[in-house]
Scaffold this active site. Structure first.
Site, PDB file in Angstrom:
ATOM      1  N   THR A   1      -9.961 -11.399   2.805  1.00  0.00           N
ATOM      2  CA  THR A   1     -10.140 -11.971   4.324  1.00  0.00           C
ATOM      3  C   THR A   1     -11.389 -12.324   4.713  1.00  0.00           C
ATOM      4  O   THR A   1     -12.298 -11.263   4.788  1.00  0.00           O
ATOM      5  CB  THR A   1      -9.429 -10.522   5.216  1.00  0.00           C
ATOM      6  OG1 THR A   1      -7.972 -10.614   4.960  1.00  0.00           O
ATOM      7  CG2 THR A   1      -9.496 -11.325   6.729  1.00  0.00           C
TER       8      THR A   1
ATOM      9  N   SER B   1       0.963  -1.092  -0.113  1.00  0.00           N
ATOM     10  CA  SER B   1       0.017  -0.095  -0.105  1.00  0.00           C
ATOM     11  C   SER B   1       0.972   1.071  -0.073  1.00  0.00           C
ATOM     12  O   SER B   1       2.080   1.039   0.113  1.00  0.00           O
ATOM     13  CB  SER B   1      -0.931   0.061   1.202  1.00  0.00           C
ATOM     14  OG  SER B   1      -0.095   0.098   2.479  1.00  0.00           O
TER      15      SER B   1
ATOM     16  N   GLY C   1     -10.574  -7.545  -0.723  1.00  0.00           N
ATOM     17  CA  GLY C   1     -11.288  -7.959   0.480  1.00  0.00           C
ATOM     18  C   GLY C   1     -11.374  -9.399   0.777  1.00  0.00           C
ATOM     19  O   GLY C   1     -12.285  -9.694   1.094  1.00  0.00           O
TER      20      GLY C   1
ATOM     21  N   GLU D   1     -10.208   0.474 -10.304  1.00  0.00           N
ATOM     22  CA  GLU D   1     -11.566   0.224  -9.554  1.00  0.00           C
ATOM     23  C   GLU D   1     -12.637   1.011 -10.224  1.00  0.00           C
ATOM     24  O   GLU D   1     -12.764   2.241 -10.170  1.00  0.00           O
ATOM     25  CB  GLU D   1     -11.264   0.416  -8.121  1.00  0.00           C
ATOM     26  CG  GLU D   1     -12.591  -0.031  -7.205  1.00  0.00           C
ATOM     27  CD  GLU D   1     -12.401  -0.012  -5.699  1.00  0.00           C
ATOM     28  OE1 GLU D   1     -11.253  -0.340  -5.212  1.00  0.00           O
ATOM     29  OE2 GLU D   1     -13.020   0.193  -4.973  1.00  0.00           O
TER      30      GLU D   1
ATOM     31  N   ASP E   1      -0.634  -0.950  -4.034  1.00  0.00           N
ATOM     32  CA  ASP E   1      -2.174  -1.239  -3.943  1.00  0.00           C
ATOM     33  C   ASP E   1      -2.832  -0.042  -3.553  1.00  0.00           C
ATOM     34  O   ASP E   1      -2.383   0.796  -2.670  1.00  0.00           O
ATOM     35  CB  ASP E   1      -2.152  -2.438  -2.649  1.00  0.00           C
ATOM     36  CG  ASP E   1      -3.549  -2.887  -2.554  1.00  0.00           C
ATOM     37  OD1 ASP E   1      -4.453  -2.983  -3.546  1.00  0.00           O
ATOM     38  OD2 ASP E   1      -4.058  -3.154  -1.153  1.00  0.00           O
ATOM     39  N   HIS E   2      -4.207   0.118  -3.953  1.00  0.00           N
ATOM     40  CA  HIS E   2      -5.054   1.117  -3.709  1.00  0.00           C
ATOM     41  C   HIS E   2      -4.206   2.699  -3.504  1.00  0.00           C
ATOM     42  O   HIS E   2      -4.413   3.409  -2.533  1.00  0.00           O
ATOM     43  CB  HIS E   2      -5.527   0.764  -2.348  1.00  0.00           C
ATOM     44  CG  HIS E   2      -6.663   0.022  -2.366  1.00  0.00           C
ATOM     45  ND1 HIS E   2      -8.044   0.533  -3.018  1.00  0.00           N
ATOM     46  CD2 HIS E   2      -7.028  -1.138  -2.193  1.00  0.00           C
ATOM     47  CE1 HIS E   2      -8.789  -0.639  -3.010  1.00  0.00           C
ATOM     48  NE2 HIS E   2      -8.085  -1.540  -2.582  1.00  0.00           N
TER      49      HIS E   2
END
Ligand code: 13P
Length: 292
Positions: free
Chosen positions: A217, A56, A215, A140, A88-89
């Protein structure tokens, strides 16, 4: 180390290219330091699986941008599986460009908070920039829920990716992978996740672009498998590894005598524990022995 092939980092495009055709997904695993990163790679090596190491913006700032690239490049060069280093993101375009210049082989621009037209424009700007560096881009569409996922159904519907929005987005931006919102959330689930499989199916029918499930997890094994069957190519797992990491350190610190001051004694188990989690996910995602 024997006669291991020296490999560089591979792009997201390259690592995902056979996923849909062969019916498997590649895990994108978040790391925050040396131990979890090496554990992720060790797990993938044991399963002879391609792997995506994800940092991240926060992780990059913690480790250092160039340190992150140098560390993962070193790990990738020491093993004989494809390794992709993915940002990431990321929401900050200047930071993304710095990461591309530093040597990331893939980045995610997350402009999902912005309106559709701005999301297209910002994503395309990053795709155009990344081309010169042979770097892939994920973006996204729709909004994957965050930690406060207490959203009523009508609001949820508004946040989920709409299939009709996908073709123009993929076409005009030229992205290599698309993160979609269909019910998964980042962090721990407060109740059993309810994925909108019909929406996923509709989206995967309308585009060939590799689709990403964020997501990971807490998603049940059967749901993961169904997602892969319906066209998910990349599955992100972060929080489960953070918990695994912390549990391992806590356990060791509780068990070791106070006079033990060698950090390796309590950090080495992190590598083993993270490798175990990754091996389990690789089995579920179907990417074992897909290392080319
Ligand atoms: P989790 O932390 O819920 O596994 O999500 C990770 C993720 O999607 C990173 O982009």
């Amino acid at each position: 180390m024997g006669d291991v092939k020296m490999r560089g980092l591979v792009t997201l495009k390259e690592i995902l290219k056979n996923t849909r055709k062969e019916g498997y997904a590649v895990g994108g695993f978040n790391f925050n330091s040396y131990e979890d990163a090496q554990g992720i790679i060790n797990g993938a090596v044991e399963k002879n699986s391609p792997v995506i190491l994800m940092a991240s913006m926060g992780a990059c700032k913690y480790i250092g941008l160039h340190q992150t690239v140098g560390m993962i490049k070193g790990m990738a060069a020491s093993v004989d599986i494809p390794v992709c280093l993915h940002l990431d993101h990321a929401t900050d375009k200047e930071f993304i460009k710095e990461a591309i210049k530093a040597g990331f082989s893939s980045v995610m621009i997350d402009a999902s908070e912005k309106d559709y037209e701005t999301n297209i424009r910002d994503t395309k700007e990053i795709v155009d920039f990344a081309k010169a560096y042979n770097c892939s881009v994920e973006s996204e569409l729709g909004k994957v829920g965050g930690k406060e996922e207490n959203i009523v159904v009508s609001e949820k519907d508004a946040l989920f990716t709409k299939a009709a929005d996908v073709p123009r987005f993929v076409e005009e931006t030229g992205i290599d992978a698309l993160a979609i919102a269909f019910g998964s959330v980042h962090g721990f689930y407060k109740s059993e996740p309810k994925l909108d499989f019909e929406r996923l199916e509709e989206i995967s029918k309308i585009t060939d672009c590799p689709l990403v499930l964020h997501g990971g997890t807490g998603i049940p094994v059967e749901d993961f498998k169904k997602c892969v069957t319906l066209g998910i190519s990349k599955i992100n797992v972060g929080t489960e590894l953070k918990k695994t990491y912390t549990d391992a350190v806590r356990k060791m610190c509780n068990e070791l005598p106070e006079k033990e001051v060698d950090p390796r004694k309590y950090m080495a188990p992190v590598k083993v524990a993270c490798a175990e989690v990754v091996k389990g996910k690789i089995e579920v995602f179907g990417s074992a022995n897909k290392s080319l």
